[in-house]
Design a protein around this motif. Structure first.
Motif, mmCIF file in Angstrom:
data_model
loop_
_atom_site.group_PDB
_atom_site.id
_atom_site.type_symbol
_atom_site.label_atom_id
_atom_site.label_comp_id
_atom_site.label_asym_id
_atom_site.label_seq_id
_atom_site.Cartn_x
_atom_site.Cartn_y
_atom_site.Cartn_z
ATOM 1 N N ILE A 1 -51.167 -52.363 -11.687
ATOM 2 C CA ILE A 1 -51.884 -53.626 -11.556
ATOM 3 C C ILE A 1 -50.846 -54.739 -11.545
ATOM 4 O O ILE A 1 -49.786 -54.620 -12.166
ATOM 5 N N ALA A 2 -51.118 -55.800 -10.804
ATOM 6 C CA ALA A 2 -50.164 -56.902 -10.672
ATOM 7 C C ALA A 2 -50.176 -57.769 -11.923
ATOM 8 O O ALA A 2 -51.241 -58.191 -12.381
ATOM 9 N N LEU A 3 -48.993 -58.009 -12.464
ATOM 10 C CA LEU A 3 -48.873 -58.931 -13.591
ATOM 11 C C LEU A 3 -49.119 -60.356 -13.115
ATOM 12 O O LEU A 3 -49.805 -61.137 -13.775
ATOM 13 N N GLU A 4 -48.574 -60.683 -11.938
ATOM 14 C CA GLU A 4 -48.813 -61.973 -11.305
ATOM 15 C C GLU A 4 -49.227 -61.711 -9.865
ATOM 16 O O GLU A 4 -48.443 -61.187 -9.086
ATOM 17 N N LYS A 5 -50.442 -62.075 -9.517
ATOM 18 C CA LYS A 5 -50.971 -61.791 -8.188
ATOM 19 C C LYS A 5 -50.121 -62.459 -7.114
ATOM 20 O O LYS A 5 -49.766 -63.627 -7.212
ATOM 21 N N GLY A 6 -49.792 -61.674 -6.075
ATOM 22 C CA GLY A 6 -49.050 -62.215 -4.957
ATOM 23 C C GLY A 6 -47.554 -62.219 -5.129
ATOM 24 O O GLY A 6 -46.816 -62.638 -4.235
ATOM 25 N N HIS A 7 -47.066 -61.746 -6.290
ATOM 26 C CA HIS A 7 -45.632 -61.756 -6.541
ATOM 27 C C HIS A 7 -45.007 -60.353 -6.493
ATOM 28 O O HIS A 7 -43.811 -60.195 -6.689
ATOM 29 N N GLY A 8 -45.826 -59.328 -6.232
ATOM 30 C CA GLY A 8 -45.308 -57.966 -6.181
ATOM 31 C C GLY A 8 -44.778 -57.479 -7.510
ATOM 32 O O GLY A 8 -43.951 -56.574 -7.565
ATOM 33 N N ASN A 9 -45.263 -58.094 -8.590
ATOM 34 C CA ASN A 9 -44.778 -57.768 -9.938
ATOM 35 C C ASN A 9 -45.786 -56.839 -10.598
ATOM 36 O O ASN A 9 -46.730 -57.289 -11.245
ATOM 37 N N PHE A 10 -45.601 -55.534 -10.437
ATOM 38 C CA PHE A 10 -46.579 -54.560 -10.907
ATOM 39 C C PHE A 10 -46.199 -53.982 -12.263
ATOM 40 O O PHE A 10 -45.017 -53.783 -12.563
ATOM 41 N N VAL A 11 -47.224 -53.708 -13.056
ATOM 42 C CA VAL A 11 -47.041 -52.915 -14.265
ATOM 43 C C VAL A 11 -47.826 -51.624 -14.076
ATOM 44 O O VAL A 11 -48.785 -51.559 -13.300
ATOM 45 N N LEU A 12 -47.409 -50.588 -14.769
ATOM 46 C CA LEU A 12 -47.990 -49.263 -14.581
ATOM 47 C C LEU A 12 -48.891 -48.917 -15.762
ATOM 48 O O LEU A 12 -48.469 -48.982 -16.913
ATOM 49 N N VAL A 13 -50.135 -48.566 -15.445
ATOM 50 C CA VAL A 13 -51.121 -48.241 -16.477
ATOM 51 C C VAL A 13 -51.374 -46.740 -16.468
ATOM 52 O O VAL A 13 -51.773 -46.164 -15.451
ATOM 53 N N LEU A 14 -51.139 -46.097 -17.610
ATOM 54 C CA LEU A 14 -51.338 -44.664 -17.769
ATOM 55 C C LEU A 14 -52.542 -44.446 -18.671
ATOM 56 O O LEU A 14 -52.593 -44.983 -19.793
ATOM 57 N N SER A 15 -53.500 -43.687 -18.181
ATOM 58 C CA SER A 15 -54.739 -43.526 -18.948
ATOM 59 C C SER A 15 -55.208 -42.080 -18.961
ATOM 60 O O SER A 15 -54.801 -41.259 -18.146
#
Length: 255
Positions: free
Chosen positions: A12-26
């Protein structure tokens, strides 16, 4: 961490439009988020997987993910016993994107009369046809009349969706998808050529869906919850704060 059987990997994007993704493991069967990683790089995911106890790694039998190669490379390197399943909803999203691009191109080069007919047609084309209301069905019929190319793309999209919704056997799905690929190639549907490349590249992992019909639906639900967290906080720029809030709000239910 307790052993789990199914692992979902999604970003999911940490900041929309900036390509800054974090990874969510569930863990979908248990219903909670396991961890949030600061990026979607292969090494970051590998390090987390490597940190798991041997019995936890061995227990993971299914890993659901989207079509991002670093994920598959990390899982193959660290989870020897796991089967990788490409999420069907990401596959469908890719196909719908091709359909949308085709509509835009046709609309751009169309006469003013046809452009008027194509206005407001995006959701009519990407929405499941069986879910269209009477007004939307009429709109779809008019699109079919003004654009044979869009008609072909849409009908192929619906045939593809039907395969995933009606077939429960992997080998039968293989046969149906190969038949679908030949149909696209025979009709020379230009708009779907990039999707064919994607489908062929990920074919076996997409087919794994038909073994247990696992998807990232739970992860998508978690993502919606995370978006609410972001909106309440007017966005997060600090990863550590963001991670902590997700782990708190998406924690296991107390027994």
């Amino acid at each position: 961490m307790k052993p789990i059987r199914v692992l979902n990997i999604d970003e999911i994007a940490l900041e929309k439009g900036h390509g800054n993704f974090v990874l969510v493991l569930s863990a979908p069967e248990e219903g909670y988020v396991l961890e949030v990683l600061p990026n979607r790089e292969r090494k970051t995911l590998e390090n987390w997987l490597e940190s798991l106890a041997p019995e936890v790694k061995k227990a993971i039998k299914v890993v659901n993910l989207d079509m991002w190669e670093p994920y598959t490379l990390a899982v193959k390197a660290k989870l020897r016993y796991a089967r990788i399943v490409v999420d069907r909803f990401h596959v469908m999203k890719n196909l719908n994107h091709c359909l949308t691009m085709a509509r835009r191109e046709i609309q751009r080069n169309a006469s003013n009369e046809v452009k008027e007919q194509l206005k407001g047609s995006r959701w009519v084309l990407v929405k499941n046809q069986k879910d269209l209301n009477e007004k939307q069905r009429a709109k779809l019929d008019s699109l079919y009349q003004v654009s044979p190319e869009l008609k072909a793309c849409h009908q192929l999209k619906e045939q593809f969706r039907t395969i995933f919704e009606t077939i429960t056997d992997r080998e039968k799905a293989r046969t149906a998808l190969l038949r679908w690929i030949k149909q696209v190639e025979k009709q020379s549907v230009t708009a779907l050529q990039s999707f064919l490349v994607t489908l062929k590249n990920w074919f076996d992992l997409i087919l794994n869906y038909f073994l247990e019909r696992w998807t990232n639906a739970f992860a998508e639900g978690i993502n919606n919850k995370i978006k609410l967290i972001k909106r309440r906080a007017f966005g997060y720029t600090n990863f550590d704060h963001f991670r902590l809030r997700i782990l708190v709000e998406c924690a296991p239910n107390p027994t």
